[in-house]
Design an enzyme around this catalytic site. Structure first.
Site, short mmCIF file in Angstrom:
data_model
loop_
_atom_site.label_atom_id
_atom_site.label_comp_id
_atom_site.label_asym_id
_atom_site.label_seq_id
_atom_site.Cartn_x
_atom_site.Cartn_y
_atom_site.Cartn_z
N ASN A 146 0.84 -1.19 0.00
CA ASN A 146 0.00 0.00 0.00
C ASN A 146 0.88 1.25 0.00
O ASN A 146 1.85 1.34 0.75
CB ASN A 146 -0.92 0.01 1.22
N GLY A 163 4.65 -2.62 7.54
CA GLY A 163 3.73 -3.70 7.20
C GLY A 163 2.83 -4.02 8.37
O GLY A 163 2.59 -3.19 9.26
N ALA A 168 1.50 -8.22 12.88
CA ALA A 168 1.89 -9.62 13.08
C ALA A 168 3.28 -9.89 12.52
O ALA A 168 4.13 -10.48 13.20
CB ALA A 168 0.86 -10.54 12.42
N GLY A 172 5.46 -7.56 11.83
CA GLY A 172 6.37 -6.65 12.55
C GLY A 172 6.88 -7.25 13.85
O GLY A 172 8.05 -7.07 14.22
N GLU A 204 7.03 0.32 11.38
CA GLU A 204 5.81 1.12 11.21
C GLU A 204 4.72 0.13 10.82
O GLU A 204 4.72 -0.40 9.71
CB GLU A 204 6.03 2.19 10.14
N CYS A 242 -2.08 2.49 6.52
CA CYS A 242 -1.92 2.26 7.95
C CYS A 242 -2.54 3.38 8.77
O CYS A 242 -3.02 3.16 9.88
CB CYS A 242 -0.44 2.10 8.30
#
Length: 488
Positions: free
Chosen positions: A155, A234, A237, A239, A256, A290
């Site tokens: 994204n 990303g 989970a 991360g 992040e 995000c």
């Protein structure tokens, strides 16, 4: 003109080469599911070559002058400006983002690059600190960290890649970059080609177009001993997994991650302005950001008015082909994300959550859904939906709105609408998030602010000057100018 599809390969030591993996990955257009291109995966040996190349190149790059590094970034900006139309075209094809989304991403990318130019002066500097021993001088140097691993998501891949790559290079580091292969061109090829054309020495930036789950390399990229830092954007989970590996290997990280961002409409808010902002904050890029507005928390006194106007606007949003300039809601990135969004919708309906607007799937596009009278402790409200699914949570007081805003595992962005700016700013300080915007929506980016999240939304801060601390290290060099007497 440049056809970026011609460069869908690995870029290692200044060469565009095929990976040595045994599998091919087809990258699909999210709107019509046609194959855009195919890329050959890498092996552990390919990763080794990228890392050792970066390590050797970084030693020389670290010796360059600030002006040399600035000039490379200036040329990158010029290259992207010349090829803006090609970038927008491939962006809409590969990400499913609308023309508006592509232009926003490009604007943020230019801002990040301009700010990175300023960072070049912040490295290889020295500060003197008086010594406590007679004849001693203390010199404190800020030096490049070394090799940085960069991993970016599907994204907004262009600007979420440049915000690591450009500062790292400006500060004298080398980068091994792995974008999400689903957006390998916009997340990797475009910037890599721009830096190549700008004259960046071979090896300072290396690109890996692959997927560890497909190529069989597993966590090798994360565990590799050469990089000193992992920059990951990303899911929370993944991360957590990245952070665990980094901690075990004593690597620094910038994580992040996800968000469950509250958009709070207080009792004294201008409803029409709040609706305007909430529409953008919820539905830009189909909700796949995000920072996207996830929970819309509205005081009960104005909840009916807000809901009525919001639903009416959401129902009328143009959807479809992202290449159509009028489109606001385009496709989700892939079938898996569509299925996840639809599963969230069906579970909320089974749980009895009320729908004020029931959307639909049209091809690969999910049109807006609006759930109302949502409870903040419900499964729906505690889920990062990452899609055009809106939820409105009515509350009995402004104080309750602020309290439940932080009742989530996440803490990335937030927004408060109120006509009492002083009160709103005091409320902002009570929300456990890295960012709060007053009388604006949750999706904002600026390269000279500290951007990052709290709790499960991540660790570290991007933005100048905070990124300098992340991407450099300090070294103490003492100089004894007068003979020192020792006790033995």
């Amino acid at each position: 003109m440049v056809n970026f599809k011609d460069y869908t390969k690995q870029y290692i030591n200044g060469e565009w080469i095929e990976g040595n993996g045994e599998k091919m990955i087809d990258v699909l257009n999210p709107f019509n599911r046609s194959t855009l291109y195919s890329v050959k995966t890498v092996t552990k040996e390919d990763i080794d070559k990228a890392m050792t190349t970066a390590q050797a190149a970084q030693r020389e790059w670290a010796k360059t002058s600030p002006e040399e590094r600035k000039e490379v970034i200036r040329k990158v900006i010029s290259y992207l400006q010349v090829h803006k139309e090609e970038i927008i075209d491939i962006y809409t094809s590969e990400t499913g983002g609308t023309i508006l989304s592509a232009n926003i991403a490009l604007q943020i990318t230019f801002e990040e690059l301009e700010e990175a130019i300023k960072l070049a002066d912040e490295v290889n500097t020295v500060r003197e600190v008086p010594g406590t021993i007679e004849g001693k001088e203390n010199h404190i140097y800020r030096v490049p960290l070394g090799v940085i691993t960069s991993i970016s998501p599907f994204n907004f891949p262009l600007n979420l890649s440049v915000r690591t790559i450009a500062p790292a290079i400006a500060l004298g580091n080398a980068v091994v970059h792995k974008p999400d292969v689903a957006t390998g061109i916009t997340g990797g090829v475009i910037l890599t080609k721009a830096f190549e054309e700008a004259g960046l020495p071979a090896g300072v930036l290396n690109l890996l177009l692959t997927d560890p789950k497909t190529d069989g390399t597993g966590d090798y990229l994360l565990e590799h001993p050469i990089p000193r830092f992992i920059s990951f954007t990303g899911s929370t989970a993944v991360g957590r997994h990245v952070g665990e590996i980094a901690g075990r290997n004593l690597k620094k990280v910038a994580l992040e991650l996800g968000g469950n961002n509250p958009f709070i409409v207080l009792s004294d808010a201008d409803v029409d302005r709040a609706v305007d902002a909430a529409m953008f904050g919820k539905f830009v890029h189909q909700g796949q950001i995000c920072m996207i507005t996830n929970r819309i928390i509205v005081h009960k006194d104005i909840a009916d008015e807000f809901t009525s106007k919001f639903v009416k606007r959401a129902k009328a949003l143009p959807y479809g082909d992202p290449k159509d300039p009028s489109t606001v809601v385009g496709p989700l990135i892939n079938e898996r994300q569509l299925e996840k969004a639809q599963a969230v919708i069906e579970e909320a309906k089974r749980d009895g959550v009320k729908l004020a607007l029931e959307g639909k799937r049209v091809g690969n596009v999910l049109t807006p859904y609006v759930f109302v009278d949502v409870k903040n402790d419900s499964k729906l409200a505690q889920t990062e939906v990452f899609s055009p699914i809106a939820m409105i949570i009515p509350v009995n007081s402004d104080e309750e709105a602020i309290q439940i805003a932080s009742e989530t595992e996440y803490g990335l962005s937030s927004a408060i609408f109120s006509q009492d700016l002083e009160k709103a700013e005091q409320y902002a300080l009570q929300i456990d998030s890295g960012v709060t915007h007053i009388n604006d929506q949750t999706v904002n980016a600026q390269p000279d602010i500290p951007f990052g999240g709290n709790k499960a939304s991540g660790l570290g801060r991007f933005g100048n000057p905070w990124i300098v601390e992340e991407f450099t290290t300090t070294k103490w060099v003492s100089v004894q100018k007068k003979y020192r007497e020792f006790p033995f």
